[in-house]
Write a protein that holds these residues in place. Structure first.
Motif, PDB file in Angstrom:
ATOM      1  N   LYS A   1      -1.480   7.814 -15.650  1.00  8.05           N
ATOM      2  CA  LYS A   1      -0.057   7.731 -15.430  1.00  8.05           C
ATOM      3  C   LYS A   1       0.405   6.334 -15.751  1.00  8.05           C
ATOM      4  O   LYS A   1      -0.321   5.383 -15.602  1.00  8.05           O
ATOM      5  CB  LYS A   1       0.258   8.019 -13.966  1.00  8.05           C
ATOM      6  N   PRO A   2       1.607   6.277 -16.179  1.00  7.06           N
ATOM      7  CA  PRO A   2       2.159   4.964 -16.513  1.00  7.06           C
ATOM      8  C   PRO A   2       2.354   4.142 -15.255  1.00  7.06           C
ATOM      9  O   PRO A   2       2.718   4.659 -14.216  1.00  7.06           O
ATOM     10  CB  PRO A   2       3.487   5.313 -17.158  1.00  7.06           C
ATOM     11  N   ALA A   3       2.100   2.917 -15.404  1.00  8.29           N
ATOM     12  CA  ALA A   3       2.276   2.040 -14.261  1.00  8.29           C
ATOM     13  C   ALA A   3       2.534   0.639 -14.767  1.00  8.29           C
ATOM     14  O   ALA A   3       2.459   0.375 -15.961  1.00  8.29           O
ATOM     15  CB  ALA A   3       1.028   2.064 -13.396  1.00  8.29           C
ATOM     16  N   PHE A   4       2.835  -0.207 -13.872  1.00  7.86           N
ATOM     17  CA  PHE A   4       3.091  -1.583 -14.269  1.00  7.86           C
ATOM     18  C   PHE A   4       2.330  -2.499 -13.344  1.00  7.86           C
ATOM     19  O   PHE A   4       2.134  -2.190 -12.177  1.00  7.86           O
ATOM     20  CB  PHE A   4       4.580  -1.890 -14.201  1.00  7.86           C
ATOM     21  N   LYS A   5       1.924  -3.552 -13.893  1.00  5.68           N
ATOM     22  CA  LYS A   5       1.183  -4.510 -13.104  1.00  5.68           C
ATOM     23  C   LYS A   5       1.961  -5.810 -13.020  1.00  5.68           C
ATOM     24  O   LYS A   5       2.514  -6.260 -14.003  1.00  5.68           O
ATOM     25  CB  LYS A   5      -0.164  -4.784 -13.764  1.00  5.68           C
ATOM     26  N   TRP A   6       1.935  -6.356 -11.889  1.00  3.79           N
ATOM     27  CA  TRP A   6       2.667  -7.603 -11.674  1.00  3.79           C
ATOM     28  C   TRP A   6       1.924  -8.734 -12.344  1.00  3.79           C
ATOM     29  O   TRP A   6       0.727  -8.923 -12.150  1.00  3.79           O
ATOM     30  CB  TRP A   6       2.750  -7.876 -10.181  1.00  3.79           C
ATOM     31  N   THR A   7       2.623  -9.453 -13.116  1.00  2.00           N
ATOM     32  CA  THR A   7       1.971 -10.568 -13.778  1.00  2.00           C
ATOM     33  C   THR A   7       2.772 -11.824 -13.507  1.00  2.00           C
ATOM     34  O   THR A   7       2.578 -12.853 -14.118  1.00  2.00           O
ATOM     35  CB  THR A   7       1.915 -10.351 -15.298  1.00  2.00           C
ATOM     36  N   GLY A   8       3.662 -11.679 -12.610  1.00  2.00           N
ATOM     37  CA  GLY A   8       4.510 -12.828 -12.299  1.00  2.00           C
ATOM     38  C   GLY A   8       3.781 -13.761 -11.369  1.00  2.00           C
ATOM     39  O   GLY A   8       2.615 -13.589 -11.108  1.00  2.00           O
ATOM     40  N   PRO A   9       4.486 -14.688 -10.898  1.00  2.00           N
ATOM     41  CA  PRO A   9       3.897 -15.669 -10.008  1.00  2.00           C
ATOM     42  C   PRO A   9       3.440 -15.040  -8.723  1.00  2.00           C
ATOM     43  O   PRO A   9       3.959 -14.037  -8.294  1.00  2.00           O
ATOM     44  CB  PRO A   9       5.042 -16.631  -9.749  1.00  2.00           C
ATOM     45  N   GLU A  10       2.520 -15.616  -8.202  1.00  2.00           N
ATOM     46  CA  GLU A  10       1.987 -15.097  -6.951  1.00  2.00           C
ATOM     47  C   GLU A  10       3.090 -15.343  -5.965  1.00  2.00           C
ATOM     48  O   GLU A  10       3.789 -16.308  -6.029  1.00  2.00           O
ATOM     49  CB  GLU A  10       0.793 -15.946  -6.601  1.00  2.00           C
ATOM     50  N   VAL A  11       3.208 -14.495  -5.099  1.00  2.00           N
ATOM     51  CA  VAL A  11       4.258 -14.614  -4.171  1.00  2.00           C
ATOM     52  C   VAL A  11       3.881 -15.565  -3.156  1.00  2.00           C
ATOM     53  O   VAL A  11       2.842 -15.461  -2.602  1.00  2.00           O
ATOM     54  CB  VAL A  11       4.275 -13.401  -3.353  1.00  2.00           C
ATOM     55  N   LEU A  12       4.697 -16.381  -2.834  1.00  2.00           N
ATOM     56  CA  LEU A  12       4.285 -17.292  -1.847  1.00  2.00           C
ATOM     57  C   LEU A  12       4.373 -16.546  -0.637  1.00  2.00           C
ATOM     58  O   LEU A  12       5.152 -15.685  -0.505  1.00  2.00           O
ATOM     59  CB  LEU A  12       5.276 -18.337  -1.718  1.00  2.00           C
ATOM     60  N   PRO A  13       3.672 -16.937   0.239  1.00  2.86           N
ATOM     61  CA  PRO A  13       3.755 -16.225   1.476  1.00  2.86           C
ATOM     62  C   PRO A  13       5.074 -16.575   1.941  1.00  2.86           C
ATOM     63  O   PRO A  13       5.506 -17.678   1.831  1.00  2.86           O
ATOM     64  CB  PRO A  13       2.756 -16.933   2.321  1.00  2.86           C
ATOM     65  N   SER A  14       5.686 -15.688   2.474  1.00  2.00           N
ATOM     66  CA  SER A  14       7.020 -16.028   2.825  1.00  2.00           C
ATOM     67  C   SER A  14       6.910 -16.918   3.983  1.00  2.00           C
ATOM     68  O   SER A  14       6.243 -16.625   4.931  1.00  2.00           O
ATOM     69  CB  SER A  14       7.752 -14.820   3.248  1.00  2.00           C
ATOM     70  N   THR A  15       7.569 -17.912   3.879  1.00  2.00           N
ATOM     71  CA  THR A  15       7.482 -18.823   4.964  1.00  2.00           C
ATOM     72  C   THR A  15       8.375 -18.278   5.997  1.00  2.00           C
ATOM     73  O   THR A  15       9.449 -17.881   5.712  1.00  2.00           O
ATOM     74  CB  THR A  15       8.071 -20.131   4.568  1.00  2.00           C
TER      75      THR A  15
END
Length: 882
Positions: A344-358
């Motif tokens: 199945k089609p999907a997408f992978k996140w390749t963006g910046p790692e999410v900072l932990p939300s402070t």
DNA sequence: CCATCCCGCCATTGG
DNA sequence: CCAATGGCGGGATGG
């Protein structure tokens, strides 16, 4: 593609007008608009009132194609030009432009034949988006006129406005643009991106998307039958805030609504949908989201699922639109997940790692629905600043005592820094200057360029993974090192309750990471580690079997043997096998280079080293390596959310960005902090403590054998952070110390690591213990073998693996395995080294759950190492080792 | 055939 | 009221 960009320069869009071609008119030229288009960007405003000329009667054959390429180039180039010239006058531009034109014309004439009919692809939203993005710098300076005039854009890009809206809507959802007024939008570029992502992640967590996703998947598996009551339970999800359904648009503090108008609209889809879609990535562990799941969640959210077919279909369509834009932004990439049913089609996140939300971050999620904090009469700059550096005042977390000092120093720095306004829109001059100061022009590189780079890097490969999944959980954590300033790394997992579920969340205790320290590695490498199940046992107390597999291109498919249930296998296929192969090749090549060009490598090393030294960090690291370990990890943990250790890094980044000048000071501070941390390390958290207890001695001491290295190191295919990250890093790096030439490696963000470099740094060994993983050369060597055997036994369809020779070569090059050791063929895909945050060694770990993939990142002074660990179980492994 | 997703009609909004 | 926005889904397109 590559283009010419650099040189040609160019400029602008003006060409259109100039372009003659009868046959080719570019399009509708709408009237005259073009003439002054050249300056458009420069002009702060667009003609406000105007209505767009819409008449699109184009010539029947509108051949804009031939030109299109040129246009693209030009457009791409323009930003760069801007940068270069920065303040140069228009005059220069003009000249440039002219040149560009000429070039174009030539091309046209020459290429006339060429190609392109307006094939559908050329009209794709993705391409359009690239063009669009190419017009604006990722990190616009305040000085520039970052205004977007819809009409002009539409015209210049030759598209109907409708399309532009599609793009703007998603950009808006990321706060990369904001609407000012009627035909105008303000371009913010990626300045707000990290904040936005943090906010989105937070909201996503609040919505329990993770759980929802799981449910959906579960259901699927259980398909047919279905309705379990469970669902309801799960569904119970959010209480609190969003419940009513949807939260609407998530806003950032600094950027609420500029034009009254914007806000009012109850945004229905795109904007909100886009945000939700992004949230899904941010909260899910493999960071891979299938379209189907996304659609279901987005639909179902409010209403119970009525599986309305048409509705679903429409949703999917919209998601594709969004995905195209996100892809253009390099935040995601398309992949496929293969499940039992098929792919199945999907997408992978390749963006910046999410900072932990402070926590403190004040991002507010303003939902239309619940407008809690509508107090937002626009935060002053100060507020913004606060937001950026949330921790500033007081902290909510408990900090390890040892960290306190650190914190203080950090805070001090922040204060100093704070003077700079964070708000995206307005950056104080000072800030600007600073920016300007850096070597980085990078910041402003045209999006295009980046993209291109990225793509190249992307060629890289694919990953396949299979997960076996039973419900076992493994708590595995990686060591963390914390260097500097903020100890943001929190114990993984500890923090977010939201995610926790009955089933799998690893108990904190497990999750807790043991601190391992890594000395500094010059560059970071991404690896995937495969653990042999048996070893896993060793490693994990809990989980009986755990297997880690990375999957990248290698076709790891074989792992079936791993026990039981393969919940799913995710295959990322960017390219397919071919790609994989190529990648390998590339990798190899890359790797080789160093060898071949030893000089270069050496130099690099030197530079890096120097840089480190400059920062003072290095020394410390080296000396204390041993000690380090332990303590750091703990400290790290305290503060932030589990998910990323990177937070620290990020913060640092911000820091740097804000004030580069003070780098030295900072570094010193940090260093000192660092020391303190080390010394003090005493664990504070109970959990952590437990962990330690459980794991006795181990980490501190590098005793490779002791810990079984059942791991298998595999280079990750691609670093999660796209090139952009690379760029950022560059910026940062540059700022801090020297610019590393290295970074300029062909593949964006990827740097080969050489053994010498590693040695120079004194790479620490990693061991895997129940709680932490450390790798040591020795252990690694052994590991591969194991995993391999494992694979074989299980192996299924696995395609030919990348040759073992390649693997060996790569690993050896990297210094991860001794020369004599042979690693069985298997999945190695590519190893990437991503230059990164100069300083710290921060490392994040996540919990490992069976059937899940967790990514661990270790931040080193000059880069980071990333692994993906998959837990599964297998039987085979035992003997292999040794 | 099917995954993508372009195109543009037409309902909403905003001014 | 008209233009700006943008939902939405038919149906084209490439694989």
């Amino acid at each position: 593609m590559q283009q010419a960009g650099g040189e040609m320069g160019t400029g602008d869009k003006e060409n259109h007008s100039s372009e003659p071609h009868s046959s080719v008119l570019k399009t509708p030229l709408k009237q005259a608009a073009t003439s002054h288009s050249v300056l458009t960007e420069i002009q702060p405003q667009c003609q406000p009132l105007t209505t767009p000329p819409k008449p699109k009667e184009m010539l029947p054959a509108d051949p804009w194609t031939p030109t299109s390429n040129l246009k693209m180039l030009i457009s791409a180039a323009s930003p760069e030009i801007r940068n270069r010239e920065q303040r140069r006058e228009l005059s220069n531009n003009a000249s440039v432009v002219l040149q560009a034109k000429h070039c174009l014309q030539e091309h046209l004439s020459g290429d006339e034949y060429e190609k392109t009919q307006p094939s559908r692809k050329e009209k794709s939203l993705g391409l359009l988006c690239h063009k669009f993005l190419a017009r604006y710098p990722d990190y616009p300076s305040t000085a520039e006129n970052n205004y977007i005039c819809l009409d002009e854009v539409a015209e210049e890009l030759n598209v109907e406005r409708r399309r532009i809206y599609d793009i703007l809507n998603v950009l808006e959802s990321l706060h990369m643009v904001s609407r000012l007024a009627k035909n105008r939008y303000a371009w913010h570029g990626r300045h707000n991106l990290s904040k936005t992502l943090q906010a989105l992640k937070k909201v996503g967590e609040a919505n329990k998307y993770t759980q929802q996703i799981q449910m959906i998947k579960k259901r699927e598996y259980e398909h047919e039958f279905d309705l379990d009551g469970e669902r309801n339970e799960d569904m119970a999800r959010s209480f609190g805030s969003n419940e009513h359904s949807e939260m609407s648009f998530v806003e950032l503090p600094g950027m609420e609504f500029r034009a009254a108008s914007v806000n009012s609209r109850k945004d229905k889809s795109l904007r909100v949908m886009s945000q939700k879609f992004v949230m899904l990535f941010l909260v899910s562990t493999p960071q891979i989201v299938s379209l189907e799941v996304a659609a279901k969640i987005l639909i179902g959210e409010d209403q119970l699922e009525d599986l309305d077919k048409s509705k679903f279909k429409t949703k999917i369509r919209r998601l594709y639109d969004i995905a195209n834009v996100l892809s253009s932004l390099a935040l995601i990439k398309k992949v496929h997940v293969t499940e039992e049913r098929g792919r199945k089609p999907a997408f992978k996140w390749t963006g910046p790692e999410v900072l932990p939300s402070t926590q403190d971050t004040k991002l507010e999620t303003t939902s239309t629905t619940c407008p809690p904090p509508i107090s937002e009469p626009i935060p002053s700059k100060e507020q913004c600043s606060k937001n950026l550096f949330p921790s500033r005042g007081k902290q909510n977390f408990t900090r390890h005592p040892s960290l306190i000092k650190l914190v203080k120093s950090i805070e001090n720095d922040r204060r100093k820094i704070q003077s700079a306004p964070t708000s995206p829109v307005k950056i104080s001059a000072s800030t600007q200057q600073d920016l300007a100061a850096f070597p980085s022009e990078m910041a402003q590189l045209p999006a295009m360029t980046k993209h291109q780079l990225e793509e190249q890097s992307k060629k890289a490969k694919e990953v396949k993974m299979k997960l076996s999944g039973s419900a076992l959980e493994c708590g595995l954590s990686l060591p963390e090192v914390v260097p500097k300033p903020e100890p943001p790394c929190t114990a993984a997992a500890v923090q977010q309750p939201a995610l926790t579920q009955p089933l799998s969340t690893c108990p904190p205790s497990h999750s807790s990471v043991s601190p391992v320290i890594l000395p500094h590695t010059p560059s970071g490498v991404s690896y995937t580690i495969y653990l042999h199940p048996s070893q896993a046992h060793t490693v994990t107390t809990y989980s009986p079997s755990f297997m880690l597999q990375p999957l990248p291109g290698a076709n790891v498919t074989g792992i079936k043997s791993i026990n039981s249930k393969v919940l799913n296998k995710i295959t990322t296929e960017e390219g397919d096998n071919q790609v994989a192969t190529d990648d390998v090749t590339k990798t190899l090549t890359t790797t080789e280079r160093p060898t071949i060009k030893s000089e270069t490598a050496s130099q690099q090393c030197l530079k890096r080293s120097q840089a480190l030294q400059e920062s003072h960090l290095i020394k410390r690291y080296r000396r204390d390596e041993e000690n380090l370990d332990t303590s750091l990890g703990d400290s790290t943990e305290n503060e932030r959310p589990p998910s990323n250790s990177s937070q620290m890094t990020h913060e640092m980044d911000n820091f740097h960005e804000k004030r580069q000048n003070k780098t030295e000071t900072l570094d010193q501070n940090m260093a000192s902090c660092y020391d303190q941390c080390r010394r003090e390390d005493i664990p504070e958290d109970e959990d952590k403590i437990k962990t330690k207890q459980d794991i006795p001695v181990a980490f501190a001491i590098p005793a490779p054998e002791t810990f079984f290295p059942s791991g298998y190191l595999i280079p990750l295919t691609q670093c999660a952070h796209g090139n952009k990250a690379g760029f950022l890093n560059k910026e940062k790096t540059g700022t801090c110390s020297l610019q590393h030439t290295t970074y300029s490696s062909p593949i964006a963000g990827v740097i080969p690591v050489t053994a010498s470099e590693l040695k120079a740094v004194n790479i620490p060994a990693f061991h895997i213990t129940p709680l932490n993983i450390m790798l040591s050369p020795t252990s690694i060597a052994a590991a591969p073998v194991l995993s391999n055997s494992c694979l074989n036994s299980s192996n299924t369809s696995s395609a030919p693996n990348p040759s073992s020779s390649v693997l060996n070569f790569t690993l050896q090059q990297v210094g991860l395995i001794p020369a004599g050791v042979q690693v069985p063929a298997n999945p190695v895909l590519q190893h990437m080294v991503v230059p990164s945050q100069p300083e710290n060694i921060s490392h994040s770990s996540e919990n490992f759950q069976e059937g899940k993939v967790s990514k661990t990142t270790l931040h080193l002074p000059h880069g980071w190492v990333e692994w993906e660990v998959y837990c599964g179980n297998s039987s085979t492994a035992g003997n292999i080792f040794n």
